[in-house]
Scaffold this motif. Structure first.
Motif, short mmCIF file in Angstrom:
data_model
loop_
_atom_site.label_atom_id
_atom_site.label_comp_id
_atom_site.label_asym_id
_atom_site.label_seq_id
_atom_site.Cartn_x
_atom_site.Cartn_y
_atom_site.Cartn_z
N ALA A 91 -0.96 6.41 19.48
CA ALA A 91 0.10 7.22 18.88
C ALA A 91 1.47 6.85 19.45
O ALA A 91 2.46 6.76 18.71
CB ALA A 91 -0.19 8.70 19.12
N GLU A 92 1.52 6.61 20.76
CA GLU A 92 2.78 6.27 21.39
C GLU A 92 3.32 4.92 20.90
O GLU A 92 4.54 4.70 20.87
CB GLU A 92 2.62 6.24 22.91
N ALA A 93 2.43 4.00 20.55
CA ALA A 93 2.88 2.69 20.04
C ALA A 93 3.67 2.86 18.74
O ALA A 93 4.52 2.01 18.41
CB ALA A 93 1.69 1.78 19.81
N VAL A 94 3.43 3.94 18.01
CA VAL A 94 4.20 4.23 16.81
C VAL A 94 5.47 4.97 17.19
O VAL A 94 6.59 4.64 16.76
CB VAL A 94 3.36 5.07 15.82
N THR A 132 0.82 -1.21 0.00
CA THR A 132 0.00 0.00 0.00
C THR A 132 0.85 1.26 0.00
O THR A 132 0.43 2.30 -0.53
CB THR A 132 -0.94 0.01 1.22
N MET A 133 2.03 1.19 0.62
CA MET A 133 3.05 2.24 0.57
C MET A 133 4.40 1.54 0.61
O MET A 133 4.47 0.38 1.03
CB MET A 133 2.93 3.19 1.78
N PRO A 134 5.46 2.19 0.19
CA PRO A 134 6.78 1.55 0.28
C PRO A 134 7.06 1.09 1.71
O PRO A 134 6.95 1.87 2.66
CB PRO A 134 7.75 2.66 -0.17
N GLY A 135 7.34 -0.21 1.86
CA GLY A 135 7.65 -0.75 3.18
C GLY A 135 6.44 -1.22 3.96
O GLY A 135 6.57 -1.65 5.11
N GLU A 188 11.31 1.64 7.70
CA GLU A 188 11.09 2.76 6.79
C GLU A 188 9.59 2.93 6.48
O GLU A 188 9.09 4.06 6.37
CB GLU A 188 11.88 2.55 5.49
N GLY A 189 8.90 1.80 6.34
CA GLY A 189 7.46 1.86 6.09
C GLY A 189 6.72 2.49 7.26
O GLY A 189 5.80 3.30 7.06
N LEU A 190 7.12 2.13 8.49
CA LEU A 190 6.47 2.70 9.67
C LEU A 190 6.74 4.20 9.74
O LEU A 190 5.85 4.99 10.06
CB LEU A 190 6.97 2.01 10.93
N ALA A 191 7.95 4.60 9.41
CA ALA A 191 8.31 6.03 9.45
C ALA A 191 7.47 6.82 8.46
O ALA A 191 7.04 7.95 8.73
CB ALA A 191 9.80 6.20 9.16
N ALA A 192 7.21 6.22 7.32
CA ALA A 192 6.46 6.92 6.27
C ALA A 192 5.00 7.16 6.66
O ALA A 192 4.40 8.15 6.26
CB ALA A 192 6.54 6.13 4.96
N ILE A 193 4.44 6.27 7.45
CA ILE A 193 3.01 6.38 7.80
C ILE A 193 2.81 6.88 9.22
O ILE A 193 1.68 7.10 9.65
CB ILE A 193 2.32 5.01 7.60
N ALA A 194 3.89 7.08 9.96
CA ALA A 194 3.80 7.43 11.38
C ALA A 194 2.99 8.69 11.62
O ALA A 194 2.09 8.73 12.49
CB ALA A 194 5.21 7.59 11.97
N ASN A 195 3.25 9.74 10.86
CA ASN A 195 2.55 11.01 11.10
C ASN A 195 1.04 10.86 10.88
O ASN A 195 0.23 11.41 11.64
CB ASN A 195 3.10 12.09 10.18
N THR A 196 0.66 10.07 9.87
CA THR A 196 -0.76 9.83 9.59
C THR A 196 -1.44 9.15 10.78
O THR A 196 -2.51 9.57 11.24
CB THR A 196 -0.92 8.97 8.32
N VAL A 197 -0.81 8.10 11.29
CA VAL A 197 -1.40 7.35 12.41
C VAL A 197 -1.44 8.19 13.68
O VAL A 197 -2.45 8.22 14.39
CB VAL A 197 -0.61 6.04 12.64
#
Length: 425
Positions: free
Chosen positions: A417-420, A106-109, A395-404
Motif C-alpha cells: 500500500a505504501e508503494a502507491v 483497462t482504466m484511463p491512464g 492520473e492513472g495511479l491516482a484512479a486505482i490507488a484506493n483499490t490497491v
C-alpha cells in the motif's frame, strides 16, 4: 488381427483405454543413471553411452559442414522436393499463429499489454533409431525459427557408420539449424539439459521419443529444464461407422502400428461388419509391409471396440484422448465438433493421419498417453514466452490507488500500500 470387444460396460472403459504398461521403477533407475553419468562426465560420458547403446565409437559427435554438404549432394532430388513442399505448408500454417496482441487501456491512464519473445535456447530431439524422423525437424525447426529462438540445438542418434541420415541433415539445413550433434537416447536429453564441453545447455527440450527419452525429459524437467510435453510412444484412434472404407481404416491403423511394438491403435465403431472387414484388410495389407514384425507386435496391444451408438462411441473416444484421431463417419464434421480430447483430428475418409505427419501444415509433435486431456500439440506458442507490461500515468495511479491500498491492507501487506501512497504524496 485386432482384439474385438463388443458393447463394453462403462465400468470397463478404463481398461479399454489403458496404454501398454511400463515398469517405471526399473525404467527410471536406468534413465537416472545415464542422466547423472552425463551430468558428471560430459562429452566422455556421452561417447561411452553412444558406444554402449548405439554401437558406435565417435571421436566427435558434432556434425561438420562437410557432412551437411555431402547430404545435400547425395539426397534424392524427389525427396528434396517433397521436404521443401512440406516445409512450405508447415511454415504457412504456423505463421498464422503469430497474431500480435494490442495494448489495452483497462482504466484511463493505465495501459497493459503482452510482448511475445522467443525462448533463447531450445533443444530438438529427433528420433533416428529404426526410422530417421526427418519430418520432425520441420515440425520443430520451423516454429522455432518463426518464434525467433536465438540458439537451436539438434540431437539425433547416429547409424552404425556414425552418420546421420542425409534427409535429417538436409531438413536441418533447410530450416537454418546450425548446431547438430550425433547423439541419441537419454544421453542426448542429458547433454541438452546439463550441457557438456561440446553441447550447449538449453532452456527447453522438444521432440518425441521412446519410453526412455520420455522418462529422461520428465526427469530433467524436475531440475529446471522445460519440456514440450510428455510425448511417448505414438498412437491413433479411428472412429468409424458403416460408411467408412475398411481398406482405408486398416491402412491408417497400420501406418501407426509400424512405428514400433509400443505403439497403440484403437478402432471404435458402431458397425460389426466394418470391424470384421477391417480385420480382413489388416491381414492382407500387413503382409506387404517391410516393418511387418513391428506392426504385428503393436496390434497385439490394440483393440477394436463395437459400441451401441455414436453418442457412447464419441464419449469413449474423448476419454481415450488420442494423439491422433481419425473420424471416418457420414457426419464427420458434426462429430468433430463434439471432440474435446485429442492431439490432432483428421476428418473424413480422405484425411489420413500420414498427411498430418508430413505435409498438410499442422504439427505432428503431439501429446500421447491421454495427455491430450490437458496438453496441446507443439505450435509457435511452444517456443515463445509472453511477457506482460503495464504503464501508468500519475492520473492513472491516482484512479486505482484506493483499490490497491484497500486490498493490500486487507492482506496485511502494508508495504504494498505504501508503494502507491508514496508516489501520490
Amino acid at each position: 488381427m485386432m482384439n474385438i470387444l463388443e458393447f463394453p460396460e462403462r465400468a470397463s472403459w478404463s481398461t479399454i483405454i489403458k496404454r501398454p504398461a511400463v515398469d517405471h521403477l526399473l525404467l527410471n533407475e536406468k534413465v537416472a543413471n545415464v542422466l547423472n553419468g552425463v551430468k558428471k562426465g560430459g562429452d566422455k560420458a556421452v561417447q561411452q553411452y553412444t558406444l554402449e547403446f548405439d554401437g558406435v565409437n565417435l571421436d566427435s559427435c558434432t556434425v561438420t559442414a562437410a557432412e551437411i554438404q555431402e547430404a545435400i549432394n547425395i539426397l534424392d532430388p524427389i525427396l528434396k522436393k517433397a521436404i521443401e513442399t512440406a516445409a512450405a505448408n508447415i511454415q504457412k500454417f504456423h505463421l498464422t499463429q503469430m497474431n500480435k496482441e494490442l495494448p489495452v487501456e483497462t482504466m484511463p491512464g493505465i495501459t497493459c499489454w503482452r510482448k511475445w519473445v522467443g525462448i533463447d535456447k531450445v533443444g530438438l530431439y529427433i528420433p533416428g533409431g529404426s526410422a530417421p524422423l526427418f519430418s520432425t525437424i520441420l515440425m520443430l525447426g520451423i516454429p522455432a525459427e518463426i518464434a525467433g529462438c536465438k540458439q537451436v540445438v539438434l540431437c539425433s542418434p547416429p547409424d552404425k557408420n556414425g552418420k546421420l541420415h542425409p534427409a535429417i541433415l538436409y531438413a536441418a539445413n533447410l530450416v537454418g539449424i546450425k548446431q547438430l550433434f550425433k547423439i541419441g537416447g537419454v544421453q542426448a536429453i542429458a547433454a541438452m539439459a546439463f550441457g557438456t564441453e561440446t553441447i550447449p545447455a538449453v532452456y527447453k527440450i522438444f521432440g518425441p521419443g521412446n519410453q526412455y527419452v520420455t522418462a529422461a525429459k520428465q526427469m530433467v524437467q524436475q531440475s529446471g529444464v522445460a519440456i514440450d510435453m510428455p510425448a511417448g510412444p505414438s498412437e491413433v484412434c479411428v472412429l468409424a461407422d458403416e460408411t467408412a472404407v475398411p481398406a482405408f481404416v486398416a491402412a491408417d491403423l497400420l501406418s501407426q502400428a509400424e512405428h514400433g511394438p509400443d505403439s497403440q491403435v484403437l478402432l471404435v465403431s458402431t458397425s460389426a461388419q466394418l470391424i470384421e472387414s477391417v480385420n480382413q484388410s489388416l491381414v492382407s495389407q500387413i503382409a506387404e509391409l517391410p516393418r511387418k514384425d513391428l506392426a504385428v507386435k503393436a496390434l497385439q496391444n490394440s483393440r477394436a471396440v463395437l459400441m451401441n451408438n455414436m453418442t457412447d462411441a464419441v464419449e469413449l473416444v474423448n476419454e481415450y484422448a488420442a494423439e491422433h484421431l481419425i473420424i471416418a463417419c457420414s457426419n464427420a464434421n458434426d462429430i468433430a465438433d463434439q471432440i474435446s480430447n485429442a492431439g490432432s483430428v483428421f476428418i473424413g475418409n480422405y484425411s489420413p493421419e500420414s498427411v498430418g505427419d508430413y505435409a498438410s501444415g499442422t504439427n505432428h509433435t503431439l501429446p500421447t498417453n491421454a495427455y491430450a486431456r490437458m496438453y496441446s500439440g507443439v505450435s509457435v506458442d511452444s517456443f515463445i514466452k509472453k511477457i506482460t507490461f503495464q504503464q501508468l500515468t500519475k492520473e492513472g495511479l491516482a484512479a486505482i490507488a484506493n483499490t490497491v491500498e484497500t486490498m493490500a491492507e486487507a492482506e496485511g501487506l502494508k508495504a504494498h500500500a505504501e508503494a502507491v501512497r508514496v508516489r501520490l504524496k
